[in-house]
Design a protein around this motif. Structure first.
Motif, PDB file in Angstrom:
ATOM      1  N   GLU A 233       0.827  -1.211   0.000  1.00 13.55           N
ATOM      2  CA  GLU A 233       0.000   0.000   0.000  1.00 13.55           C
ATOM      3  C   GLU A 233       0.856   1.254   0.000  1.00 13.55           C
ATOM      4  OE1 GLU A 233      -3.243   0.554  -0.466  1.00 13.55           O
ATOM      5  OE2 GLU A 233      -3.103  -1.582  -0.994  1.00 13.55           O
ATOM      6  N   GLU A 234       1.884   1.215   0.832  1.00  7.53           N
ATOM      7  CA  GLU A 234       2.755   2.381   0.979  1.00  7.53           C
ATOM      8  C   GLU A 234       3.431   2.737  -0.359  1.00  7.53           C
ATOM      9  OE1 GLU A 234       5.138   2.569   4.620  1.00  7.53           O
ATOM     10  OE2 GLU A 234       6.875   2.324   3.327  1.00  7.53           O
ATOM     11  N   ASN A 235       3.874   1.698  -1.064  1.00  6.88           N
ATOM     12  CA  ASN A 235       4.561   1.973  -2.326  1.00  6.88           C
ATOM     13  C   ASN A 235       3.624   2.482  -3.409  1.00  6.88           C
ATOM     14  OD1 ASN A 235       7.287   1.668  -1.750  1.00  6.88           O
ATOM     15  ND2 ASN A 235       7.044  -0.550  -1.635  1.00  6.88           N
ATOM     16  N   LYS A 236       2.340   2.098  -3.322  1.00  2.00           N
ATOM     17  CA  LYS A 236       1.360   2.644  -4.280  1.00  2.00           C
ATOM     18  C   LYS A 236       1.268   4.151  -4.089  1.00  2.00           C
ATOM     19  CE  LYS A 236      -1.887  -1.090  -4.753  1.00  2.00           C
ATOM     20  NZ  LYS A 236      -3.050  -1.642  -4.063  1.00  2.00           N
ATOM     21  N   LYS A 237       1.192   4.556  -2.835  1.00  2.00           N
ATOM     22  CA  LYS A 237       1.070   5.984  -2.519  1.00  2.00           C
ATOM     23  C   LYS A 237       2.341   6.734  -2.932  1.00  2.00           C
ATOM     24  CE  LYS A 237       2.056   8.646   1.230  1.00  2.00           C
ATOM     25  NZ  LYS A 237       2.370   8.923   2.617  1.00  2.00           N
ATOM     26  N   ILE A 238       3.486   6.143  -2.594  1.00  4.23           N
ATOM     27  CA  ILE A 238       4.762   6.805  -2.900  1.00  4.23           C
ATOM     28  C   ILE A 238       4.938   6.937  -4.416  1.00  4.23           C
ATOM     29  CG2 ILE A 238       7.284   6.535  -2.769  1.00  4.23           C
ATOM     30  CD1 ILE A 238       6.877   5.318   0.038  1.00  4.23           C
ATOM     31  N   ARG A 239       4.572   5.877  -5.141  1.00  3.66           N
ATOM     32  CA  ARG A 239       4.705   5.924  -6.605  1.00  3.66           C
ATOM     33  C   ARG A 239       3.850   7.047  -7.194  1.00  3.66           C
ATOM     34  NH1 ARG A 239       6.103   2.078 -10.380  1.00  3.66           N
ATOM     35  NH2 ARG A 239       6.115   0.440  -8.803  1.00  3.66           N
ATOM     36  N   ALA A 240       2.602   7.168  -6.679  1.00  2.00           N
ATOM     37  CA  ALA A 240       1.703   8.200  -7.207  1.00  2.00           C
ATOM     38  C   ALA A 240       2.298   9.590  -6.944  1.00  2.00           C
ATOM     39  CB  ALA A 240       0.326   8.064  -6.561  1.00  2.00           C
ATOM     40  N   LEU A 241       2.874   9.789  -5.761  1.00  3.43           N
ATOM     41  CA  LEU A 241       3.462  11.096  -5.440  1.00  3.43           C
ATOM     42  C   LEU A 241       4.706  11.347  -6.293  1.00  3.43           C
ATOM     43  CD1 LEU A 241       3.140  11.272  -1.539  1.00  3.43           C
ATOM     44  CD2 LEU A 241       1.689  12.358  -3.264  1.00  3.43           C
ATOM     45  N   ARG A 242       5.532  10.301  -6.475  1.00  7.49           N
ATOM     46  CA  ARG A 242       6.732  10.438  -7.320  1.00  7.49           C
ATOM     47  C   ARG A 242       6.325  10.831  -8.746  1.00  7.49           C
ATOM     48  NH1 ARG A 242       9.822   6.128  -9.789  1.00  7.49           N
ATOM     49  NH2 ARG A 242       7.776   5.453 -10.552  1.00  7.49           N
ATOM     50  N   ASP A 243       5.275  10.134  -9.255  1.00 10.25           N
ATOM     51  CA  ASP A 243       4.826  10.429 -10.617  1.00 10.25           C
ATOM     52  C   ASP A 243       4.284  11.850 -10.727  1.00 10.25           C
ATOM     53  OD1 ASP A 243       5.659   7.923 -11.272  1.00 10.25           O
ATOM     54  OD2 ASP A 243       3.651   7.028 -11.405  1.00 10.25           O
ATOM     55  N   LEU A 244       3.603  12.285  -9.674  1.00 13.04           N
ATOM     56  CA  LEU A 244       3.068  13.647  -9.668  1.00 13.04           C
ATOM     57  C   LEU A 244       4.227  14.661  -9.757  1.00 13.04           C
ATOM     58  CD1 LEU A 244       0.777  15.764  -9.085  1.00 13.04           C
ATOM     59  CD2 LEU A 244       1.194  15.360  -6.659  1.00 13.04           C
ATOM     60  N   LEU A 245       5.225  14.463  -8.933  1.00 15.92           N
ATOM     61  CA  LEU A 245       6.369  15.377  -8.914  1.00 15.92           C
ATOM     62  C   LEU A 245       7.073  15.376 -10.273  1.00 15.92           C
ATOM     63  CD1 LEU A 245       8.279  17.201  -7.181  1.00 15.92           C
ATOM     64  CD2 LEU A 245       9.622  15.149  -6.730  1.00 15.92           C
ATOM     65  N   GLU A 246       7.301  14.167 -10.778  1.00 14.24           N
ATOM     66  CA  GLU A 246       8.018  14.024 -12.048  1.00 14.24           C
ATOM     67  C   GLU A 246       7.246  14.671 -13.202  1.00 14.24           C
ATOM     68  OE1 GLU A 246      10.122  10.190 -12.799  1.00 14.24           O
ATOM     69  OE2 GLU A 246       8.585  10.005 -14.338  1.00 14.24           O
ATOM     70  N   THR A 247       5.943  14.387 -13.258  1.00 17.24           N
ATOM     71  CA  THR A 247       5.133  14.925 -14.347  1.00 17.24           C
ATOM     72  C   THR A 247       5.102  16.441 -14.282  1.00 17.24           C
ATOM     73  OG1 THR A 247       3.773  12.965 -14.101  1.00 17.24           O
ATOM     74  CG2 THR A 247       2.866  14.697 -15.474  1.00 17.24           C
ATOM     75  N   ARG A 248       4.947  16.978 -13.086  1.00 18.33           N
ATOM     76  CA  ARG A 248       4.915  18.442 -12.979  1.00 18.33           C
ATOM     77  C   ARG A 248       6.243  19.044 -13.423  1.00 18.33           C
ATOM     78  NH1 ARG A 248       2.569  21.747  -8.256  1.00 18.33           N
ATOM     79  NH2 ARG A 248       3.316  23.249  -9.798  1.00 18.33           N
ATOM     80  N   ILE A 249       7.352  18.467 -12.980  1.00 24.16           N
ATOM     81  CA  ILE A 249       8.651  19.054 -13.360  1.00 24.16           C
ATOM     82  C   ILE A 249       8.856  18.951 -14.877  1.00 24.16           C
ATOM     83  CG2 ILE A 249      11.168  18.850 -13.153  1.00 24.16           C
ATOM     84  CD1 ILE A 249      10.729  17.860 -10.256  1.00 24.16           C
ATOM     85  N   LEU A 250       8.615  17.745 -15.419  1.00 28.75           N
ATOM     86  CA  LEU A 250       8.898  17.553 -16.847  1.00 28.75           C
ATOM     87  C   LEU A 250       7.986  18.414 -17.725  1.00 28.75           C
ATOM     88  CD1 LEU A 250       9.559  13.680 -16.992  1.00 28.75           C
ATOM     89  CD2 LEU A 250      11.257  15.504 -16.988  1.00 28.75           C
ATOM     90  N   SER A 251       6.741  18.663 -17.238  1.00 34.62           N
ATOM     91  CA  SER A 251       5.834  19.447 -18.080  1.00 34.62           C
ATOM     92  C   SER A 251       5.933  20.955 -17.823  1.00 34.62           C
ATOM     93  CB  SER A 251       4.387  18.972 -17.909  1.00 34.62           C
ATOM     94  OG  SER A 251       4.003  19.155 -16.565  1.00 34.62           O
ATOM     95  N   GLU A 252       6.344  21.343 -16.632  1.00 32.74           N
ATOM     96  CA  GLU A 252       6.335  22.779 -16.332  1.00 32.74           C
ATOM     97  C   GLU A 252       7.706  23.443 -16.415  1.00 32.74           C
ATOM     98  OE1 GLU A 252       4.131  23.698 -12.733  1.00 32.74           O
ATOM     99  OE2 GLU A 252       2.872  21.934 -13.072  1.00 32.74           O
TER     100      GLU A 252
END
Ligand SMILES: Cc1ncc(COP(=O)(O)O)c(C=O)c1O
Length: 382
Positions: free
Chosen positions: A257-276
């Motif tokens: 469960e913990e890694n699902k949450k961490i992955r979603a947050l990592r993806d959020l950070l990554e997507t925001r940086i790469l797109s913005e």
């Protein structure tokens, strides 16, 4: 000032439940596990309890666990033992190993040992055929890390272990960055030796494990006592071992469960940086990665300057690995993947953990965008 900690591959905070479990072992159950009276035997029982928790998690047996002081010691012990017990002179490893393997291998090379480092491609992956090709009669050990500390890229350890088994060569994996992030079942994977360290999964610093599969020859790295079935001398670090046992027990309940949450947050950070943020690029394979890590190249931005600016805002991240921070050299891992030195020096690793929240990640992303704009704005345009 608030602190947003995005450097969990360097180390993690001790979980409050782990700390609570450890405290009595400094002052109440302080006996030496080798002492015959009750105080010592109580400490011994708690060592056993921690060992059992670790075995359940890794799916291995109690006498296959050797407590060490850290991942670095486990890595050194595995390699030096294989050279001594086989009497052979060749180690097959990769170009992206942690410095605890790299620097030992460089030293061994100077002493006449044959070290063969498998290269990686632009995504940080290795070719299995290369592993197969490089094994020969003189090979004492193949040592390949499970997950890379800088990029998070996962190597195909299952297949490498299988190749080594077929070729009759011992296989060691540095699983320091894999434990707690991906499933590990040692009853299914024919790994002979495996290193891990507590401080990457919310246990204290200064405690590690070397898994030594039953029947494999092993020579101790540290001698001078009968602890750990004569495989690692020195009075056991009881509070830290108890803490590591608790940390593993927590992982076994909540890792998925913990890694699902961490992955979603990592993806959020990554997507925001790469797109913005213009002119950014992900370093390393997007798919074969542990869930908490992203390594991003910010073209034309000096990573040290960016990290300093983020630090002023309470955001902790890292350029290259923590152990090489402060050195001006570009990351060995990133240059091995084909980045030029400037690109490597413009790359930052963000590694998330259990305690990060979405609000923190949104704040960090906002601040990263602003910092990069500010730094780039200072560069004179022609
Ligand atoms: C992949 C890898 N191996 C080994 C180590 C060394 O572990 P320790 O700090 O416990 O010596 C680290 C720590 O950064 C690591 O990331």
């Amino acid at each position: 000032m608030r602190l947003i900690y995005l450097d969990n591959n360097a180390t993690t905070p001790v979980d409050p439940l782990v700390l609570k479990e450890m405290v009595p072992f400094f002052s109440v159950y302080y006996g030496n596990p080798s002492s015959p009276y009750r105080l010592g035997q109580e400490a011994k029982q708690h060592l056993k309890k921690a060992r059992i928790a670790i075995c359940r998690f890794l799916n291995c047996e109690e006498d296959e666990i050797v407590f060490t002081s850290c991942g670095t010691e486990s890595n050194n012990a595995a390699i030096l033992s294989a050279l001594r017990t086989t009497g052979k002179k060749r180690i097959v490893t990769t170009v992206t190993e942690h410095s605890s393997i790299q620097e030992l291998c460089t030293d061994l090379e100077k002493r006449g040992f044959d070290i063969d480092r498998i290269p990686v491609d632009s995504l940080g992956l290795i070719d299995l055929e290369e592993v197969e090709k490089r094994i020969n009669e003189q090979t004492a050990l193949v040592s390949v890390m499970w997950a890379n500390n800088e990029t998070g890229v996962i190597f195909p350890v299952e297949q490498i272990a299988e190749i080594c088994r077929k070729r009759g060569v011992y296989f060691h994996t540095d699983a320091v960055q894999a434990v707690g992030k991906i499933p590990i079942d040692l009853s299914k994977i024919p790994v002979d030796f495996l290193s891990l360290t507590g401080h990457k999964f919310y246990a204290p610093k200064g405690i590690g494990v070397l898994f030594v599969r039953k029947g494999r020859p092993f020579e101790p790295f540290i001698r001078g006592g009968s602890q750990e079935m004569r495989r690692r001398a020195g009075t056991e670090n009881v509070p830290a071992i108890v803490g590591m046992g608790k940390a593993i027990e927590i992982l076994s309940h909540q890792m998925v469960e913990e890694n699902k949450k961490i992955r979603a947050l990592r993806d959020l950070l990554e997507t925001r940086i790469l797109s913005e943020v213009p002119l950014t690029k992900l370093n390393g394979d997007k798919l074969n990665r542990i869930p908490n890590t992203t390594n991003i190249c910010f073209k034309g931005v000096d990573a040290e300057t960016l990290l300093f600016d983020l630090d002023q805002k309470g955001i902790c991240a890292s350029g290259g690995s923590a152990c090489t921070t402060g050195s001006l050299k570009p990351s060995r891992v990133l240059t091995a993947m084909g980045l030029n030195p400037l690109e490597a020096k413009s790359s930052v690793r963000f590694s998330l953990g259990r305690h990060n929240t979405e609000e923190e990640i949104q704040f960090a992303a906002d601040e990263i965008v602003k910092s990069v704009e500010k730094i780039r704005g200072k560069i004179p345009r022609h």
